[in-house]
Each structure stands twice: as C-alpha cells, then as structure tokens.
Design a protein around this motif. Structure first.
Motif, PDB file in Angstrom:
ATOM      1  N   VAL A 802       0.834  -1.204   0.000  1.00 44.63           N
ATOM      2  CA  VAL A 802       0.000   0.000   0.000  1.00 44.63           C
ATOM      3  C   VAL A 802       0.867   1.251   0.000  1.00 44.63           C
ATOM      4  N   TYR A 803       1.919   1.211   0.809  1.00 46.31           N
ATOM      5  CA  TYR A 803       2.840   2.360   0.841  1.00 46.31           C
ATOM      6  C   TYR A 803       3.445   2.606  -0.538  1.00 46.31           C
ATOM      7  N   GLY A 804       3.916   1.552  -1.197  1.00 46.63           N
ATOM      8  CA  GLY A 804       4.506   1.718  -2.523  1.00 46.63           C
ATOM      9  C   GLY A 804       3.505   2.222  -3.532  1.00 46.63           C
ATOM     10  N   LEU A 805       2.266   1.719  -3.460  1.00 44.46           N
ATOM     11  CA  LEU A 805       1.245   2.152  -4.411  1.00 44.46           C
ATOM     12  C   LEU A 805       0.985   3.642  -4.304  1.00 44.46           C
ATOM     13  N   PHE A 806       0.755   4.122  -3.085  1.00 51.02           N
ATOM     14  CA  PHE A 806       0.389   5.528  -2.944  1.00 51.02           C
ATOM     15  C   PHE A 806       1.582   6.449  -3.109  1.00 51.02           C
ATOM     16  N   ALA A 807       2.772   5.983  -2.755  1.00 46.19           N
ATOM     17  CA  ALA A 807       3.956   6.795  -3.058  1.00 46.19           C
ATOM     18  C   ALA A 807       4.088   6.972  -4.562  1.00 46.19           C
ATOM     19  N   TRP A 808       3.808   5.911  -5.329  1.00 46.57           N
ATOM     20  CA  TRP A 808       3.880   5.968  -6.786  1.00 46.57           C
ATOM     21  C   TRP A 808       2.769   6.858  -7.348  1.00 46.57           C
ATOM     22  N   ARG A 814       1.921  14.409  -9.338  1.00 45.53           N
ATOM     23  CA  ARG A 814       2.546  15.592  -8.750  1.00 45.53           C
ATOM     24  C   ARG A 814       2.143  16.871  -9.481  1.00 45.53           C
ATOM     25  N   ARG A 815       2.106  16.820 -10.800  1.00 44.63           N
ATOM     26  CA  ARG A 815       1.724  18.006 -11.577  1.00 44.63           C
ATOM     27  C   ARG A 815       0.255  18.347 -11.337  1.00 44.63           C
ATOM     28  N   LEU A 832      -6.286  14.046   2.893  1.00 40.46           N
ATOM     29  CA  LEU A 832      -7.422  13.217   3.268  1.00 40.46           C
ATOM     30  C   LEU A 832      -7.892  12.379   2.092  1.00 40.46           C
ATOM     31  N   GLY A 833      -7.801  12.942   0.887  1.00 36.55           N
ATOM     32  CA  GLY A 833      -8.200  12.191  -0.303  1.00 36.55           C
ATOM     33  C   GLY A 833      -7.313  10.970  -0.511  1.00 36.55           C
ATOM     34  N   VAL A 834      -6.012  11.110  -0.245  1.00 37.66           N
ATOM     35  CA  VAL A 834      -5.105   9.968  -0.367  1.00 37.66           C
ATOM     36  C   VAL A 834      -5.473   8.884   0.644  1.00 37.66           C
ATOM     37  N   VAL A 835      -5.721   9.293   1.893  1.00 36.43           N
ATOM     38  CA  VAL A 835      -6.089   8.327   2.928  1.00 36.43           C
ATOM     39  C   VAL A 835      -7.421   7.664   2.581  1.00 36.43           C
ATOM     40  N   ARG A 836      -8.350   8.457   2.006  1.00 38.03           N
ATOM     41  CA  ARG A 836      -9.651   7.896   1.642  1.00 38.03           C
ATOM     42  C   ARG A 836      -9.490   6.814   0.582  1.00 38.03           C
ATOM     43  N   GLN A 837      -8.623   7.046  -0.395  1.00 37.39           N
ATOM     44  CA  GLN A 837      -8.363   6.012  -1.405  1.00 37.39           C
ATOM     45  C   GLN A 837      -7.787   4.756  -0.757  1.00 37.39           C
ATOM     46  N   GLY A 838      -6.906   4.950   0.214  1.00 34.14           N
ATOM     47  CA  GLY A 838      -6.352   3.794   0.914  1.00 34.14           C
ATOM     48  C   GLY A 838      -7.414   3.027   1.676  1.00 34.14           C
ATOM     49  N   ALA A 839      -8.368   3.765   2.296  1.00 38.40           N
ATOM     50  CA  ALA A 839      -9.433   3.101   3.035  1.00 38.40           C
ATOM     51  C   ALA A 839     -10.307   2.266   2.102  1.00 38.40           C
ATOM     52  N   ALA A 885      -3.303  -0.722   9.826  1.00 33.64           N
ATOM     53  CA  ALA A 885      -1.998  -0.839   9.181  1.00 33.64           C
ATOM     54  C   ALA A 885      -2.012  -0.252   7.778  1.00 33.64           C
ATOM     55  N   THR A 886      -3.101  -0.465   7.056  1.00 33.56           N
ATOM     56  CA  THR A 886      -3.209   0.069   5.696  1.00 33.56           C
ATOM     57  C   THR A 886      -3.269   1.594   5.705  1.00 33.56           C
ATOM     58  N   LEU A 887      -4.066   2.130   6.605  1.00 35.50           N
ATOM     59  CA  LEU A 887      -4.185   3.591   6.668  1.00 35.50           C
ATOM     60  C   LEU A 887      -2.878   4.235   7.109  1.00 35.50           C
ATOM     61  N   VAL A 888      -2.186   3.594   8.047  1.00 36.01           N
ATOM     62  CA  VAL A 888      -0.882   4.130   8.469  1.00 36.01           C
ATOM     63  C   VAL A 888       0.088   4.128   7.298  1.00 36.01           C
ATOM     64  N   ALA A 889       0.014   3.103   6.444  1.00 35.89           N
ATOM     65  CA  ALA A 889       0.898   3.039   5.280  1.00 35.89           C
ATOM     66  C   ALA A 889       0.599   4.143   4.285  1.00 35.89           C
ATOM     67  N   CYS A 890      -0.619   4.691   4.327  1.00 38.16           N
ATOM     68  CA  CYS A 890      -0.979   5.781   3.409  1.00 38.16           C
ATOM     69  C   CYS A 890      -0.481   7.140   3.895  1.00 38.16           C
ATOM     70  N   VAL A 891      -0.182   7.245   5.178  1.00 35.69           N
ATOM     71  CA  VAL A 891       0.134   8.548   5.771  1.00 35.69           C
ATOM     72  C   VAL A 891       1.352   9.214   5.122  1.00 35.69           C
ATOM     73  N   PRO A 892       2.494   8.511   4.921  1.00 34.27           N
ATOM     74  CA  PRO A 892       3.629   9.191   4.292  1.00 34.27           C
ATOM     75  C   PRO A 892       3.288   9.760   2.912  1.00 34.27           C
ATOM     76  N   ALA A 893       2.540   9.010   2.116  1.00 38.52           N
ATOM     77  CA  ALA A 893       2.165   9.519   0.792  1.00 38.52           C
ATOM     78  C   ALA A 893       1.239  10.721   0.922  1.00 38.52           C
ATOM     79  N   ALA A 894       0.323  10.678   1.899  1.00 40.30           N
ATOM     80  CA  ALA A 894      -0.584  11.808   2.101  1.00 40.30           C
ATOM     81  C   ALA A 894       0.187  13.058   2.507  1.00 40.30           C
ATOM     82  N   LEU A 895       1.151  12.907   3.401  1.00 44.29           N
ATOM     83  CA  LEU A 895       1.963  14.070   3.810  1.00 44.29           C
ATOM     84  C   LEU A 895       2.767  14.613   2.637  1.00 44.29           C
ATOM     85  N   ARG A 896       3.285  13.700   1.801  1.00 43.02           N
ATOM     86  CA  ARG A 896       4.041  14.131   0.632  1.00 43.02           C
ATOM     87  C   ARG A 896       3.145  14.899  -0.339  1.00 43.02           C
TER      88      ARG A 896
END
Length: 909
Positions: A802-808, A814-815, A832-839, A885-896
C-alpha cells in the motif's frame, strides 16, 4: 572501454548530428547499450578494435535528432525509420538469454537496494513455503512404512446418545469384527501399565501394548533381530514372551544382541524377549515393548471399551464396503445384545488419518497459510517490478531506437525476473535448510513422523517450481504492460507516470495482497479464540500448581489386592508427612479422562431392565485427592481415612449427577444400588454379598456432592459421575496428586516415599496440573502461533504494498496536485483524499479476505473449538488491525501530497 568513454562518444556523435541537447538519461542509456554491443562482440572473439567498430557502426547508423528535447518537451513527429538498420548490429547471440542475464546482473549491481529487498521478500516466502512443504510431504503425503498402507484401516466406537465420538473397542465386539469377510486380517491390543525391574538397575515404567501375534504380519513388518512371536493362536497365548523396540534395546541394553532369549521382569513376571523391531517401527506409537496377549478376548464384557485395533481390507474390498459391513454389524449387535450394545456404532478411518488426528487439517491449514504468504510476497514483488518497469519507459524507447524488437524487451524483462526469482529461491532454500531442523527441535508437541522429515529432491523441485512461476509472473506482467504502450511516445512525454489502465492493475495487485493478509489474520484470530476457549473451559480444579505423577503398585511383591490397598494407604499417609507437602491423594482417572461406566439404580426406585438402566462414570479417589487438586465439595463432606473396608460403602456424586438423577430429592439422604459384580478385584467391598451364589446389589451411601470436575475431553459435556473412596475400591495404577511448596519438593517427597515403602516401584515423570492443561491446547496453540506469525508478516508486506502504491500515485500526480493547490485546494483535503483512497482499497481487500475464510470454513472448522469461522469478534479484530496498518501506510504519501510545491510541480516532467 568504460561507460564514461561511451558517454563521451555518444555526446560527440550527438553534436555532429545536431542533437547536442540530448537528455542526460538518454545519453546514459545509449552509452549502456553501446557497451553491451562491445561486450557481446568481445565475447564472440572479436578484438577490442573490431568490437569497438561494431558498436560505433550501430551508433552511426542512427540519427539522434528525433530524441532531442525542445525545452522540457520532445518535438512532435518522432520517427525511427532511419534507426531500423541498427537492429542488424545485434547478433543472434545477443538475443539469447545469456546476454539478457548478464545485462540484468549488471543492472541490479547498480540498483542494490531494489535487488536486496526483492530477494529478501522472495526468500521469506520461498523459505516458509519449502519448510512447510517438507513437513506436509513427510507427515501427510509420504505413505506409512507398512505393506500396502492404503489398505489399512482402524475404527472407534461411537454413541451419539451419550455424546461419545471416539471410544475404545470392546474385545468381545472385536472378535465379531474379526470374522467379517471384508477384512483380510485384524489385530487388537490394550495398554497395560507395566513396571520393568532388574537386579542392579533402577525400576522404570515402560510403554507397552498387549497384542496378538498377527499384528506384525498384518502390517508387513518383521523383527530385525530374533524370531518374533510364534505362529500359534493369533488372539491369545499362554506364552510369556515379548518383543522390544530398537530404541529401547539400544538405550536400556546398549544394543546387546544377547538380549534375545533372555528374560526381563515385567510387573514382577518373567517375560522372554523373542525379538527386536526395526529402528523405524513405532506402531501404534512410541512403544517400548510389545507383549503377547494372554487372555481370551471373548471372556469379557461387551460393555467394556478399552481396546484398539487395526485391520487390512480384503482384496477387492473398498473402504465404503467395509464401512457398510461394520455399520451393519453394529446394528445387529445392538439388536442381539441391547444391554451392552444399544446405541453404539462405529466410525471407520484410514490408519494414516487416525495416526495424524488433529494434525491433518492443521497442516493443511498451515500449508494454505504459507501459500497465502507466498502469494502476498509475489504480489508485493510484482508491484515493485511493475513500478520499476513503468519508470523505464524511456529506457525501452532507447532500446527500440537502437533496433530492439518487442520480443527482445520481453526476454530482457524475463531475464531480470529470473535473476531475482532464482536468487530468492536460493536464499529461501538455504533458509529452509536452517529452519527445518529448528522447527523439528523446537516444536512443543509430538507430531507423528515429524522426526523423519528432511529436505529432499521434492522440496528442491518445489523451490524450483516457485522460482519458475515467479519468473514468468514477474517478467511477463511488467513486459506486457510496458510493451503495449507507445515506447516512442514515452520518450517524447518525458513523463515517468502511467495510464489509468496501469493504475487499476497496480491497485488490483495491492488489493489482492490486502485480501490474502486479511484471510491470514482472520484465521489467526479464530485460533486465538479457540485457544482462549480451551484454556477457559471450567475444569473443577482450582490448584493449578498441583503436582502429578503416575505410580503402579504391581508385581510379585504385591500379589494380593488387600496388599495393594494397604500399600497405597501407606504411600499417601507417608507423603503427607514429608517436608513441603501440604496435602496428597490419588485417583485412577484424572480430569479430562472418562472413568469406567456401569449401570446403577437409585435406592427405592423400580429396578429397570439391564439394557434400560442408566450408566454412570465411576472414579476411585484416595482421601486427600480432592483437597490437593482444589476440587470443591458443595454439600456434605469429602472422604477421610475412616472410609475404608470396615464401614459400609460410601460415595460422592457430582453436580451433573444430581441434576440428572436426583432432581427434587435430597442427595445426602439418598443411596445408590450397583447391580454388577465385575467392577474390579475389590468390588466385593461395595456389594452386599451373595445369596445362593448370586451377587446381591450393594447399597452406596451418598455422603457429599462434588462440584463438577471435567471428566471428559474438551468439547464434550460433563458426564454424571460417582466417586468411590480408594480405601474401599482401590486400583494398582493410580495418579498421585500433591499440593506442595514447589515441584522440586514434591519430586523429592515422592522419591523418598517410594524408596522407603515400595522400593521396586519406579518414579515416573512428574508434572503440574497447569502443564497438563496447557498440553490439552498445545496443538491449536502451536497452529495459532504460526498463523499469527505468518499473518503479521503478511500484514507487513501488504502495508508495504500500500505504501509503494500511494507513493507511486502521488509521484505520478505531482503536476495535477500542484495545479489543484495553485487553484486554491487545501493541503488537508488533498491528504485526506489519499487516505480515503487507501481506506477504499483496504475495505475491498478485507471483504475479499473474509470471503476466502468463508470458502475455507469446512476445513477451518476441523481445527477450531467452540468458535465459528464466521465469528464476528475474530473477523472484526483482524479487519481493524489490517485497516489501521493500511491507513498508516498511506500517511507518508498523504503528507508528501500535502507538501507538493505548486511551482516545482507545474515545472515537473
């Protein structure tokens, strides 16, 4: 020639063709491929100059002007027509896998982190898979070491009305079974308690069975040393002979061949040793000595269930035909002998299934769990390599510009996958070679045949199959995704993202990881509930630290039953005087074990027919037993030393007995009547005597009501029970129970007591009640631990996916994110939108995982206790853990995503 040299040559050629603004990455890729051409030519035997000329020819045949960027974009109208000639520069050998493998190795030496993570993840999956496969193959799949093992069956007696599903056999009923023509032969045995004593050596307790002479022939096994049992009557003989195991022969007698023909003292009776069995023979389990059966099976009661048996199907007879014949016999016996056989039936099973018991479904569940873990690891690596492949679109375009055909790109990606897969398989196999001996040594339960499990050619073939499968999967999926896209368009775009079609594939891979991890976590949660239920079952014993040991008063020193009773009284009385002993007692049946069952009536009630009289468990206990175990008397009193043969028979009954048979009566003013005489050598103490040679019913006075002590295995309802004082109704073999300061003090006290009062009796293993209870749940506890371990690993891998998916995805968008921020979007809403997709992704995976568990509920139910595969608590807890665990894995991508700089994002490629 080095890569730096080739870079300089590419820049020089680019300047001469007007392509002096060639992107740096394109320059590096061209230099890398020219070096490949050079190295290939050298491998073919070309001189350095000739090899250099071949690479330069390929470069000169290509016009690089179409690869030049205009500002941040590449000019439209890119054509590769003039690059077609470059394909001729590739020799046939460069298309071979050897060249592709060499290139793959070089690439991964430059991307060590990616290669290391991939190999470790694959090694984890392969190592676990090969280890468990070796165990499953050795325990479940390898045939038993007997002649035609698939023709061997066994059976249990069952009684649905009494809730009995796994009862021993009656010897008289067995003789009827032996006559059925569906069996080629059948052998039966029972398990006596035997002490072995020899001059100059400490007495020991040995594990024995008493069996007919046809057992070894039925199994197709002969003694390794000595003649074995003679060919006399297969059921019983007056010969005092025995056969010993190879292990016992080596450990007790140092493999002395002269043991054959000698006599040993078994319970004080001399038995001649007539054989030593082969080292790998352990039937029916870890037996020390096989004694020749000495009594006529027909001279017993059909109501006595204490034997085990094995049979060989007759030629041409199927399991189903034998099952039908046995069911028909049980029905006939129930009609002919209703007093003893009414309600009884049989259940046939194969010998292998009977020996494995709980471990067959448990190992299948474990193998399935490891398969899920391997699939998660594969999906995780596939996601990782897909991301890598999508980031290499420009590289693929350069290769196409140099004349590479799509099949060459596929070969290259397959080669890269092969390098990683084979490396992972090697690491996993080595890990399995280390893990398997550790698993065998550290397993806290005795799994049948586990000691013989090794890593063989089948395990290596299994690892190779995993490597081949992952190679194809890891290589083809990224290849097809990349090849189907326009490689030249990828060069022009300068964008390292991907299309929506690739996005759904990536999301599908990660959702599958979450689903499989959810299935593992739910399964482990169900086992947690199972173990908790088993350990929380009321036992009626409150002293968990009670110390227990088995003692048998047998042999020529105690030939008479009055001597046996007196010896037990002396042992228990002396134990109470030992330092550190607060209380001591004994019983012939510990909790979780069913006592004998005999018919009875309540005094004053009409006497029913023998086949209609209710049956109840009878258990004999020495005074002090209830106190040492912490059992509670709810009314009346417990036994004392005055409850001996000089007073009328007195008994305790349990609460279940009162509820079923004494409702509306005063238990302490009631009495019971036993209507059988064959209830033990001292049964005469419980009877009123005889008139005209006929035994008269004896009156049993109820002096107390005992809180239920579990007298059946876990999963069965407590049965009504009557407790006799052992001073009135004693047994040779009993369990000594002690309430002591500690286990060491109890061991010392029992050793000193036996040395003083009964020096010929051995001191057997000493344990605590807490340890015995834990042993009851050891099998599901082990499976639970393994599933939790695999489930945790699976959750970690799924979270990484999940972390790799959302980081990608964040890098891809980015644009787009920069534009939204420029237009006034709030960073919080973007995160929040990134975390929502992870949920959403997690919920989809969780639902799929629950579906997998329900599909497997038939198998899971065989390893669970008092919990349904649809248990809401287990499912909810596991789902919550994985969702977090899945939502926590989304957090770094959401912050980015929240920290994207609008200006840099818009300028990004």
């Amino acid at each position: 020639m080095t890569l730096a040299d080739w870079r300089a040559i590419v820049r020089q050629h680019a300047a001469s063709t007007g392509a002096d603004r060639l992107p740096l990455q394109t320059t590096d890729e061209l230099a890398s491929h020219l070096d490949d051409l050079y190295q290939t030519a050298r491998a073919e035997g070309a001189s350095p100059d000739a090899a250099r000329e071949r690479a330069l020819a390929a470069l000169r045949s290509s016009s690089l002007t179409d690869l030049v960027w205009s500002g941040r974009r590449v000019r439209e109208g890119v054509t590769v027509a003039d690059l077609a000639a470059a394909s001729r520069a590739f020799s046939l050998r460069s298309l071979l896998m050897g060249h592709a493998l060499r290139l793959a190795l070089r690439q991964f030496t430059q991307q060590r982190a990616l290669a290391l993570v991939t190999v470790l993840v694959l090694g984890l999956g392969v190592g676990a898979s090969v280890t468990v496969y070796s165990i499953v193959d050795g325990v479940l799949l390898t045939p038993l070491p007997y002649r035609q093992p698939d023709r061997l069956i066994t059976w249990w007696d069952t009684n649905v009305e009494r809730g009995l599903s796994h009862e021993p056999l009656s010897p008289v009923n067995f003789m009827d079974v032996h006559q059925l023509d569906v069996f080629d032969d059948a052998a039966a045995w029972w398990r006596p308690d035997v002490n072995l004593s020899e001059p100059g050596a400490d007495p020991i307790r040995v594990t024995t069975i008493e069996v007919g002479n046809n057992l070894f022939g039925l199994l197709g096994v002969r003694p390794e040393l000595g003649p074995g049992f003679p060919d006399d009557d297969p059921m019983f003989s007056s010969n005092l002979i025995a056969v010993v195991s190879d292990r016992f022969w080596r450990t007790r007698y140092q493999a002395d061949p002269a043991l054959v023909g000698r006599s040993v003292q078994l319970n004080g009776v001399p038995y001649q040793i007539v054989g030593v069995m082969p080292p790998d023979f352990h039937f029916p389990d870890d037996i020390d000595i096989w004694q020749r059966s000495r009594w006529d099976f027909t001279q017993h009661s059909r109501a006595a269930h204490f034997m085990e048996a094995v049979a060989r199907l007759a030629p041409g007879v199927t399991f189903e035909q034998a099952d039908a014949a046995m069911t028909g016999l049980a029905t006939r016996l129930a009609n002919d002998f209703p007093a003893t056989n009414q309600g009884w039936s049989v259940r046939l099973v194969t010998l292998l299934d009977n020996q494995l018991g709980y471990y067959r479904p448990a190992l299948i569940v474990l193998f399935g769990a490891v398969g899920l873990l391997m699939a998660i690891a594969a999906l995780n690596v596939a996601s990782l390599l897909l991301t890598r492949a999508l980031s290499r679109e420009r590289e693929m375009a350069v290769r196409t510009a140099l004349g590479a055909a799509p099949r060459q790109l596929i070969i290259q990606l397959l080669a890269e996958a092969a390098v990683l897969s084979m490396a992972g398989a090697v690491v996993g196999t080595l890990a399995a070679a280390v893990a398997l001996p550790l698993v065998k040594a550290l397993t806290p339960v005795d799994i049948p045949r586990l000691a013989n499990v090794t890593m063989d050619a089948g395990a290596l073939a299994f690892a190779l199959a995993i490597a081949l499968g992952t190679t194809v999967f890891f290589g083809l999926v990224p290849a097809f995704v990349v090849i189907r896209r326009s490689l030249v368009a990828g060069l022009r775009a300068g964008d390292r993202g991907t299309s929506h079609s690739t996005g759904w594939l990536y999301r599908g891979l990660v959702s599958a990881e979450v689903a499989l991890a959810a299935a593992l976590l739910v399964g482990s949660g169900l086992l947690v509930r199972t173990v908790a239920n088993m350990t929380e079952v009321p036992t009626g014993v409150t002293n968990e630290r009670a110390v227990i040991s088995s003692v048998q008063v047998s042999g020529q020193a105690y030939p008479n039953w009055p001597d046996v009773g007196t010896t037990w009284e002396r042992i228990i009385d002396r134990l109470r005087e030992q330092p550190g002993i607060r209380q001591a007692g004994a019983t012939n049946f510990l909790p979780f074990e069913a006592g004998w069952r005999i018919p009875f009536t309540i005094e004053g009630d009409s006497v029913p027919r023998a086949d209609e009289a209710p049956q109840v468990q009878i258990i004999s206990v020495m005074d002090g037993y209830l106190e040492s175990m912490g059992a509670r008397v709810v009314s009346g009193r417990s036994f004392t030393s005055r409850d001996d043969t000089t007073v009328p028979a007195r008994v305790l009954v349990n609460e279940t007995f009162v509820e079923r048979y004494l409702t509306g009566r005063e238990p302490l003013r009631s009495a019971l009547v036993m209507q059988v005489g064959g209830i033990g050598p001292l049964g005469r103490n419980l009877l009123a005597g005889s008139v005209d040679g006929r035994i008269q019913p004896g009156r049993l006075e109820i002096v107390g009501v005992l809180a239920d002590v579990r007298n059946v295995p876990i999963g069965q309802p407590v049965e009504p029970a009557i407790y006799f004082p052992a001073r009135q109704f004693t047994f040779r073999s009993m369990f000594v129970t002690m309430a002591a300061a500690d286990q060491a003090a109890a061991v010392t006290a029992l050793r000193e007591t036996l040395r003083e009062i009964a020096p010929t009796l051995p001191l057997t293993a000493v344990t605590t009640w807490e340890e015995r209870v834990r042993t009851r749940s050891a099998e599901p506890r082990l499976l639970m631990t393994l599933l939790i371990f695999f489930g945790s690993l699976a959750s970690l891998l799924a979270a990484l996916g999940v972390y790799g998916l959302f980081a990608w995805l964040v890098a891809l968008r980015r644009r787009d994110l920069a534009i939204r921020l420029t237009l006034g979007a709030r960073p919080g809403s973007i995160g929040l939108g990134v975390v929502r997709q992870g949920a959403v992704l997690a919920v989809v995976g969780l639902v799929a995982g629950v579906v997998i568990v329900q599909v497997s509920r038939g198998l899971l139910s065989r390893v669970l206790f008092d919990v349904s595969p649809a248990d809401i608590t287990s499912t909810g807890t596991a789902s919550l853990v994985l969702l977090v665990a899945t939502l926590v894995a989304c957090v770094p991508a959401a912050l980015r995503a929240m920290r994207v700089n609008p200006i840099d994002g818009i300028r990004a490629e």
